[in-house]
Write a protein that holds these residues in place. Sequence first.
Motif, PDB file in Angstrom:
ATOM      1  N   GLY A  92       0.792  -1.221   0.000  1.00 41.50           N
ATOM      2  CA  GLY A  92       0.000   0.000   0.000  1.00 41.50           C
ATOM      3  C   GLY A  92       0.821   1.267   0.000  1.00 41.50           C
ATOM      4  N   CYS A  93       2.135   1.135  -0.182  1.00 41.26           N
ATOM      5  CA  CYS A  93       3.031   2.298  -0.117  1.00 41.26           C
ATOM      6  C   CYS A  93       3.378   2.798  -1.518  1.00 41.26           C
ATOM      7  CB  CYS A  93       4.313   1.941   0.627  1.00 41.26           C
ATOM      8  SG  CYS A  93       4.059   1.418   2.338  1.00 41.26           S
ATOM      9  N   ASN A  94       3.531   4.097  -1.630  1.00 41.19           N
ATOM     10  CA  ASN A  94       3.906   4.746  -2.890  1.00 41.19           C
ATOM     11  C   ASN A  94       5.435   4.821  -2.930  1.00 41.19           C
ATOM     12  OD1 ASN A  94       3.564   6.090  -5.311  1.00 41.19           O
ATOM     13  ND2 ASN A  94       3.245   8.088  -4.357  1.00 41.19           N
ATOM     14  N   ILE A  95       6.090   3.704  -3.300  1.00 38.89           N
ATOM     15  CA  ILE A  95       7.507   3.539  -2.964  1.00 38.89           C
ATOM     16  C   ILE A  95       8.306   2.872  -4.074  1.00 38.89           C
ATOM     17  CG2 ILE A  95       7.183   1.267  -1.876  1.00 38.89           C
ATOM     18  CD1 ILE A  95       9.102   2.260   0.370  1.00 38.89           C
ATOM     19  N   THR A  96       9.584   3.220  -4.143  1.00 37.54           N
ATOM     20  CA  THR A  96      10.592   2.516  -4.931  1.00 37.54           C
ATOM     21  C   THR A  96      11.913   2.658  -4.194  1.00 37.54           C
ATOM     22  OG1 THR A  96      11.555   2.220  -7.130  1.00 37.54           O
ATOM     23  CG2 THR A  96      11.222   4.492  -6.390  1.00 37.54           C
ATOM     24  N   GLY A  97      13.002   2.139  -4.775  1.00 37.84           N
ATOM     25  CA  GLY A  97      14.269   2.277  -4.070  1.00 37.84           C
ATOM     26  C   GLY A  97      15.392   1.470  -4.673  1.00 37.84           C
ATOM     27  N   ILE A  98      16.467   1.335  -3.884  1.00 39.07           N
ATOM     28  CA  ILE A  98      17.643   0.564  -4.285  1.00 39.07           C
ATOM     29  C   ILE A  98      18.026  -0.375  -3.152  1.00 39.07           C
ATOM     30  CG2 ILE A  98      19.075   2.570  -3.641  1.00 39.07           C
ATOM     31  CD1 ILE A  98      21.273   1.409  -5.485  1.00 39.07           C
ATOM     32  N   LEU A  99      18.208  -1.648  -3.492  1.00 37.36           N
ATOM     33  CA  LEU A  99      18.628  -2.655  -2.524  1.00 37.36           C
ATOM     34  C   LEU A  99      20.148  -2.663  -2.390  1.00 37.36           C
ATOM     35  CD1 LEU A  99      16.322  -5.574  -3.705  1.00 37.36           C
ATOM     36  CD2 LEU A  99      16.088  -4.310  -1.550  1.00 37.36           C
ATOM     37  N   GLU A 100      20.605  -3.125  -1.232  1.00 40.26           N
ATOM     38  CA  GLU A 100      22.037  -3.272  -0.987  1.00 40.26           C
ATOM     39  C   GLU A 100      22.375  -4.761  -0.962  1.00 40.26           C
ATOM     40  OE1 GLU A 100      24.128  -0.865   2.138  1.00 40.26           O
ATOM     41  OE2 GLU A 100      24.396  -2.853   3.026  1.00 40.26           O
ATOM     42  N   LEU A 101      23.104  -5.208  -1.976  1.00 39.71           N
ATOM     43  CA  LEU A 101      23.545  -6.601  -2.062  1.00 39.71           C
ATOM     44  C   LEU A 101      25.054  -6.645  -1.855  1.00 39.71           C
ATOM     45  CD1 LEU A 101      20.707  -6.701  -3.412  1.00 39.71           C
ATOM     46  CD2 LEU A 101      21.617  -8.462  -4.927  1.00 39.71           C
ATOM     47  N   LEU A 102      25.487  -7.389  -0.867  1.00 41.50           N
ATOM     48  CA  LEU A 102      26.915  -7.489  -0.586  1.00 41.50           C
ATOM     49  C   LEU A 102      27.547  -8.544  -1.494  1.00 41.50           C
ATOM     50  CD1 LEU A 102      26.801  -7.402   3.318  1.00 41.50           C
ATOM     51  CD2 LEU A 102      27.188  -5.504   1.738  1.00 41.50           C
ATOM     52  N   PRO A 103      28.722  -8.255  -2.058  1.00 40.69           N
ATOM     53  CA  PRO A 103      29.367  -9.202  -2.981  1.00 40.69           C
ATOM     54  C   PRO A 103      30.092 -10.328  -2.246  1.00 40.69           C
ATOM     55  CG  PRO A 103      30.691  -7.221  -2.792  1.00 40.69           C
ATOM     56  CD  PRO A 103      29.444  -6.971  -1.977  1.00 40.69           C
ATOM     57  N   VAL A 104      29.370 -10.995  -1.355  1.00 43.63           N
ATOM     58  CA  VAL A 104      30.011 -11.973  -0.471  1.00 43.63           C
ATOM     59  C   VAL A 104      30.444 -13.232  -1.214  1.00 43.63           C
ATOM     60  CG1 VAL A 104      27.759 -12.870   0.275  1.00 43.63           C
ATOM     61  CG2 VAL A 104      29.758 -13.222   1.710  1.00 43.63           C
ATOM     62  N   THR A 105      29.618 -13.728  -2.141  1.00 39.22           N
ATOM     63  CA  THR A 105      30.019 -14.939  -2.865  1.00 39.22           C
ATOM     64  C   THR A 105      31.190 -14.649  -3.797  1.00 39.22           C
ATOM     65  OG1 THR A 105      28.295 -14.528  -4.533  1.00 39.22           O
ATOM     66  CG2 THR A 105      27.742 -16.001  -2.722  1.00 39.22           C
ATOM     67  N   GLU A 106      31.175 -13.486  -4.437  1.00 43.35           N
ATOM     68  CA  GLU A 106      32.291 -13.103  -5.301  1.00 43.35           C
ATOM     69  C   GLU A 106      33.584 -12.993  -4.497  1.00 43.35           C
ATOM     70  OE1 GLU A 106      29.377 -11.651  -5.066  1.00 43.35           O
ATOM     71  OE2 GLU A 106      28.559 -11.089  -7.033  1.00 43.35           O
ATOM     72  N   MET A 107      33.459 -12.466  -3.271  1.00 44.72           N
ATOM     73  CA  MET A 107      34.627 -12.326  -2.403  1.00 44.72           C
ATOM     74  C   MET A 107      35.227 -13.690  -2.061  1.00 44.72           C
ATOM     75  SD  MET A 107      34.660 -10.694   1.424  1.00 44.72           S
ATOM     76  CE  MET A 107      33.410 -11.882   1.968  1.00 44.72           C
ATOM     77  N   VAL A 108      34.366 -14.625  -1.661  1.00 46.17           N
ATOM     78  CA  VAL A 108      34.848 -15.956  -1.296  1.00 46.17           C
ATOM     79  C   VAL A 108      35.424 -16.672  -2.516  1.00 46.17           C
ATOM     80  CG1 VAL A 108      34.151 -18.227  -0.432  1.00 46.17           C
ATOM     81  CG2 VAL A 108      33.295 -16.153   0.678  1.00 46.17           C
TER      82      VAL A 108
ATOM     83  N   MET B 284      28.372  -0.898  -7.786  1.00 48.44           N
ATOM     84  CA  MET B 284      29.766  -0.521  -7.566  1.00 48.44           C
ATOM     85  C   MET B 284      30.420  -1.389  -6.492  1.00 48.44           C
ATOM     86  SD  MET B 284      29.096   3.611  -7.588  1.00 48.44           S
ATOM     87  CE  MET B 284      30.815   4.058  -7.347  1.00 48.44           C
ATOM     88  N   SER B 285      31.714  -1.647  -6.645  1.00 51.27           N
ATOM     89  CA  SER B 285      32.463  -2.384  -5.621  1.00 51.27           C
ATOM     90  C   SER B 285      33.940  -2.008  -5.708  1.00 51.27           C
ATOM     91  CB  SER B 285      32.296  -3.898  -5.790  1.00 51.27           C
ATOM     92  OG  SER B 285      32.827  -4.324  -7.028  1.00 51.27           O
TER      93      SER B 285
END
Length: 330
Positions: free
Chosen positions: A142-158, A301-302
Amino acid sequence: MKSVDNLLIPVRSFVLLALFITGFNSCMKPGIDKKKVVYVNSYHRGFPPSDQITEGVYEKLPADSFEILAYFMDTKRNPSEEYIKGRTAGILDSIMKEDPDILIVSDDNALKYLVVPNFQDNPMPIVFCGVNWTTDQYDLSGCNITGILELLPVTEMVNTLKPYYPEMKKLLVLNENTTTSRKTRPLLDDLLGDIGMEVTQELVDDFASWESVFINGNENFDVIYLQTRGAIKGWDHDEALKIIDQHIKVPLVTCEDFMMPYAVFGLTQVSKEQGMVAAEKAKKILRGTSPQDIPVSKNQMSNIWINTRLAEKIGFNPDEEILNKAKMVD
């Protein structure tokens, strides 16, 4: 015949009158119609990711065109439900009084405690940022919303480390005990399990617990992922460095740049990107685009980091390709 002085009197009067009218009109002209933005950060000033996200918001929403009213919930240092709900109520009251053109919120607690309970069926446009991995657990229907998620590059790091440590199997996640870390716990289990890691997660409340888990982890695991430390009570930077120097035996890795004094290797997200993208989405909405027409995006970005002092202690010698891309910490 009139003298020159007499002729100049009406000229002077006309000039003075013209200057007065011009000055009066300039005073009466309305200023630039600035858009009012309320920005709510879940954490506190001085916490590096919060500062970087805030910097991104302000950079993309300059003061000559936007009036930004910023509020900090301070929920890392004050994690109790009673405090969070009280602080949220105060911020909500301010938002309703200010009646902004748009609301920007950063990180999970602002979404969970401020937006979800209070902005259902509310036309106010909202942009979120810094929310980890997914919003599936929040009812935003019910919210008038959008945005950007934060995904950590944890698998790429390992995966970047695996060629250097081919026997690496047992991974310890050492993290603070917060809403976000509890939310991401099952996600990390799945992500790291999918690349063949055996994952144990320890969420600690205080520095003494962190020290104990860290020392034990170096004896019993192949790699330790140091996620964050902002809510760990009694955190002592200098003492943490001493503990690491004395007990490090395995690679210490992170996805947060501010954790690099304690880690050997980092593949880190760029927190400022969250604020910059959120601000750009806000500008698009203020120009007339509906939030529903702006897809939720993910960070892109990373940065690669190497702590040269700690790398030397455990004999981590990355190849030239990584070294050429990496930022160095010692």
